[in-house]
Design a protein around this motif. Structure first.
Motif, PDB file in Angstrom:
ATOM      1  N   UNK A  33      76.913  40.120  30.354  1.00  0.00           N
ATOM      2  CA  UNK A  33      78.251  39.568  31.212  1.00  0.00           C
ATOM      3  C   UNK A  33      78.635  38.078  31.110  1.00  0.00           C
ATOM      4  N   UNK A  34      79.602  37.556  31.465  1.00  0.00           N
ATOM      5  CA  UNK A  34      79.863  36.022  31.242  1.00  0.00           C
ATOM      6  C   UNK A  34      78.930  35.279  32.119  1.00  0.00           C
ATOM      7  N   UNK A  35      78.642  35.797  33.111  1.00  0.00           N
ATOM      8  CA  UNK A  35      77.695  34.851  34.026  1.00  0.00           C
ATOM      9  C   UNK A  35      76.245  34.831  33.694  1.00  0.00           C
ATOM     10  N   UNK A  36      75.959  35.689  32.635  1.00  0.00           N
ATOM     11  CA  UNK A  36      74.734  35.723  31.973  1.00  0.00           C
ATOM     12  C   UNK A  36      74.624  34.906  30.659  1.00  0.00           C
ATOM     13  N   UNK A  37      75.716  33.935  30.444  1.00  0.00           N
ATOM     14  CA  UNK A  37      75.597  33.338  29.243  1.00  0.00           C
ATOM     15  C   UNK A  37      76.199  31.805  29.513  1.00  0.00           C
ATOM     16  N   UNK A  38      75.548  30.907  28.790  1.00  0.00           N
ATOM     17  CA  UNK A  38      76.039  29.636  28.873  1.00  0.00           C
ATOM     18  C   UNK A  38      76.183  28.944  27.413  1.00  0.00           C
ATOM     19  N   UNK A  39      77.436  28.672  27.284  1.00  0.00           N
ATOM     20  CA  UNK A  39      78.014  27.794  25.869  1.00  0.00           C
ATOM     21  C   UNK A  39      77.152  26.606  25.737  1.00  0.00           C
ATOM     22  N   UNK A  40      76.336  26.317  24.574  1.00  0.00           N
ATOM     23  CA  UNK A  40      75.736  25.232  24.308  1.00  0.00           C
ATOM     24  C   UNK A  40      76.480  24.405  23.537  1.00  0.00           C
ATOM     25  N   UNK A  41      76.409  23.083  23.746  1.00  0.00           N
ATOM     26  CA  UNK A  41      77.225  21.975  23.099  1.00  0.00           C
ATOM     27  C   UNK A  41      76.433  21.162  22.366  1.00  0.00           C
ATOM     28  N   UNK A  42      76.800  20.506  21.180  1.00  0.00           N
ATOM     29  CA  UNK A  42      76.162  19.816  20.273  1.00  0.00           C
ATOM     30  C   UNK A  42      75.739  18.424  21.029  1.00  0.00           C
ATOM     31  N   UNK A  43      74.472  17.913  20.776  1.00  0.00           N
ATOM     32  CA  UNK A  43      74.353  16.649  21.201  1.00  0.00           C
ATOM     33  C   UNK A  43      73.153  16.864  22.143  1.00  0.00           C
ATOM     34  N   UNK A  44      72.989  15.786  23.169  1.00  0.00           N
ATOM     35  CA  UNK A  44      71.721  15.664  23.877  1.00  0.00           C
ATOM     36  C   UNK A  44      72.554  16.413  25.188  1.00  0.00           C
ATOM     37  N   UNK A  45      72.323  17.825  25.266  1.00  0.00           N
ATOM     38  CA  UNK A  45      72.832  18.618  26.340  1.00  0.00           C
ATOM     39  C   UNK A  45      71.804  19.423  26.814  1.00  0.00           C
TER      40      UNK A  45
ATOM     41  N   UNK B  31      82.066  41.562  20.890  1.00  0.00           N
ATOM     42  CA  UNK B  31      82.445  41.469  22.212  1.00  0.00           C
ATOM     43  C   UNK B  31      82.643  43.178  22.660  1.00  0.00           C
ATOM     44  N   UNK B  32      82.752  43.518  23.746  1.00  0.00           N
ATOM     45  CA  UNK B  32      82.697  44.814  24.412  1.00  0.00           C
ATOM     46  C   UNK B  32      83.793  44.749  25.440  1.00  0.00           C
ATOM     47  N   UNK B  33      84.755  45.871  25.292  1.00  0.00           N
ATOM     48  CA  UNK B  33      85.846  46.197  26.040  1.00  0.00           C
ATOM     49  C   UNK B  33      87.069  45.704  25.199  1.00  0.00           C
ATOM     50  N   UNK B  34      88.403  45.627  25.926  1.00  0.00           N
ATOM     51  CA  UNK B  34      89.704  45.522  25.308  1.00  0.00           C
ATOM     52  C   UNK B  34      89.733  44.198  24.572  1.00  0.00           C
ATOM     53  N   UNK B  35      90.563  44.247  23.467  1.00  0.00           N
ATOM     54  CA  UNK B  35      90.447  43.101  22.689  1.00  0.00           C
ATOM     55  C   UNK B  35      91.132  41.767  23.356  1.00  0.00           C
ATOM     56  N   UNK B  36      92.105  42.008  24.279  1.00  0.00           N
ATOM     57  CA  UNK B  36      92.511  40.983  25.139  1.00  0.00           C
ATOM     58  C   UNK B  36      91.807  40.591  26.238  1.00  0.00           C
ATOM     59  N   UNK B  37      90.913  41.425  26.780  1.00  0.00           N
ATOM     60  CA  UNK B  37      89.928  41.053  28.081  1.00  0.00           C
ATOM     61  C   UNK B  37      88.908  41.562  28.038  1.00  0.00           C
ATOM     62  N   UNK B  38      87.904  41.304  27.135  1.00  0.00           N
ATOM     63  CA  UNK B  38      86.656  41.998  26.863  1.00  0.00           C
ATOM     64  C   UNK B  38      85.683  41.652  28.007  1.00  0.00           C
ATOM     65  N   UNK B  39      85.088  42.504  28.401  1.00  0.00           N
ATOM     66  CA  UNK B  39      84.064  42.721  29.864  1.00  0.00           C
ATOM     67  C   UNK B  39      82.942  41.954  29.288  1.00  0.00           C
ATOM     68  N   UNK B  40      82.283  42.243  28.054  1.00  0.00           N
ATOM     69  CA  UNK B  40      80.846  41.823  27.903  1.00  0.00           C
ATOM     70  C   UNK B  40      80.724  41.100  26.396  1.00  0.00           C
ATOM     71  N   UNK B  41      79.732  40.431  26.223  1.00  0.00           N
ATOM     72  CA  UNK B  41      79.842  39.837  25.072  1.00  0.00           C
ATOM     73  C   UNK B  41      78.297  40.139  24.519  1.00  0.00           C
ATOM     74  N   UNK B  42      78.333  40.590  23.037  1.00  0.00           N
ATOM     75  CA  UNK B  42      77.382  40.866  22.219  1.00  0.00           C
ATOM     76  C   UNK B  42      76.665  39.549  21.601  1.00  0.00           C
ATOM     77  N   UNK B  43      75.419  39.634  21.957  1.00  0.00           N
ATOM     78  CA  UNK B  43      74.579  38.391  21.312  1.00  0.00           C
ATOM     79  C   UNK B  43      73.306  38.949  20.725  1.00  0.00           C
ATOM     80  N   UNK B  44      72.894  38.205  19.802  1.00  0.00           N
ATOM     81  CA  UNK B  44      71.672  38.220  19.056  1.00  0.00           C
ATOM     82  C   UNK B  44      70.695  37.136  19.401  1.00  0.00           C
ATOM     83  N   UNK B  45      69.652  37.569  20.195  1.00  0.00           N
ATOM     84  CA  UNK B  45      68.849  36.368  20.428  1.00  0.00           C
ATOM     85  C   UNK B  45      68.055  35.916  19.320  1.00  0.00           C
ATOM     86  N   UNK B  46      67.990  34.453  19.190  1.00  0.00           N
ATOM     87  CA  UNK B  46      67.199  33.723  18.312  1.00  0.00           C
ATOM     88  C   UNK B  46      65.809  33.393  18.565  1.00  0.00           C
TER      89      UNK B  46
END
Length: 346
Positions: free
Chosen positions: A217-229, A186-201
């Motif tokens: 930024x959070x709006x550029x990311x989508x959390x994936x869920x296990x299963x048919x999603x 993450x990037x930014x304050x530990x209690x309120x990070x502003x951005x998320x660091x990702x490694x593209x796969x």
């Protein structure tokens, strides 16, 4: 000039067109040539994508902008196509989105229709401009909007960076296109990070870290869920082969999926087996590795970060091949009975 008989047809033709041609030549240099109607860079999305292994796609130039004088009229009140029509006969469904949300939209370029089952489709990020029943209004990058059915969008964005954890599998924008990634910090304050660091796969394994690691930024990311999603890869037994597809949306027990090479198809949910997002794999494990859109049996030789290496027989390659986590199917997760090949839904 060679003299021609007065009544010769060629003489009459020259008399008609020669003055205009000479006037055009004389005018050269006095006016600027008109600009092309559509710059090549903005037509990149409309060009069919080259077929490549899922783990190493070609970079995309992103969605084209709508410009005045282009192929689309950004201010048109009615689209030149029927957004309720599609080539796969899927039952239209409303999307759980609102104005201002970020979404990935299935598209094949400036032609926004969904009536060509043989076309190459890609998923690009856009903002939602509104919705009406099963239809979603999508904001064009350069102004204006177009409509698609809710079946053809994947909702993006998370509430905030703290809703994610290191190791989470996510969808992440890359050059405005949909890619898969893993959260690494993450990037930014530990209690309120502003951005998320990702490694593209699903970018080339050969690229250096500074090309495959980014802060989003959070709006550029989508959390994936296990299963048919939506956004998850799955295995389907089709035409005698185990094949890799990516899930887009479900309607009436049928999933719309993106196949290898960007083609789109539908399969019943019962024919699909989701690929685990973060399987525990080690040397010697039996797996199915993606290879040119198909799953091939292999044995893991090593796991390095987000990459799995496996020896696969029958592909004409002696060295182990590699694939990203999330596209490798452990043998233990394979369907119990494959049975007859599943046929695409009509």
């Amino acid at each position: 000039m060679i003299a021609l008989p007065r009544r010769h047809p060629l003489a009459l033709l020259l008399a008609a067109v020669l003055p205009a041609a000479l006037a055009s030549v004389a005018g050269c240099g006095k006016k600027e040539a008109p600009a092309p109607a559509e710059p090549a860079a903005k037509a990149a999305e409309a060009a069919p994508a080259a077929e490549a292994a899922p783990a190493e796609p070609e970079p995309s130039a992103g969605p084209p902008e709508t410009t005045a004088g282009g192929d689309e009229d950004a201010g048109a009140a009615e689209p030149a196509y029927d957004p309720r029509q599609n080539a796969w006969g899927v039952e239209l469904r409303a999307a759980d989105v609102a104005e201002g949300d970020r979404v990935y939209v299935l598209t094949k370029g400036r032609d926004r229709s969904m009536t060509d089952a043989k076309a190459v489709y890609q998923l690009f990020a856009h903002d939602v401009a509104g919705k009406e029943a099963e239809l979603v209004d999508i904001a064009e990058v350069g102004g204006g909007k177009f409509r698609v059915a809710g079946n053809f969008v994947i909702k993006a964005g998370v509430a905030d960076a703290k809703s994610l954890e290191v190791g989470d599998a996510v969808l992440a924008e890359w050059a405005s296109s949909l890619k898969h990634a893993v959260v690494i910090g993450f990037e930014g304050p530990a209690d309120a990070p502003e951005k998320v660091k990702v490694r593209y796969t699903d970018l080339p394994e050969s690229w250096p870290d500074d090309k495959v690691i980014a802060a989003r930024t959070p709006r550029e990311l989508t959390k994936l869920q296990e299963g048919l999603q939506p956004g998850v890869y799955a295995l389907v037994h089709d035409d005698g082969r185990d094949r890799l597809v990516m899930l887009i949306s479900e309607s009436g027990g049928t999933w719309l999926v993106q196949r290898f090479g960007g083609r789109v198809a539908t399969f019943p949910a019962s024919a699909l087996t989701p690929v685990p997002l973060s399987p525990k794999l080690a040397r010697g494990n039996a797996v199915r590795m993606p290879w040119v859109g198909m799953f091939m049996p292999g044995k893991v030789t090593k796991v390095k970060g987000t990459w799995v290496y496996a020896k696969v027989d029958g592909i004409g390659q002696k060295a182990p091949i590699s694939a990203a986590v999330g596209t490798v199917m452990p043998e233990s997760a394979m369907p119990k009975s494959e049975g007859a090949a599943a046929k695409p839904a009509p």
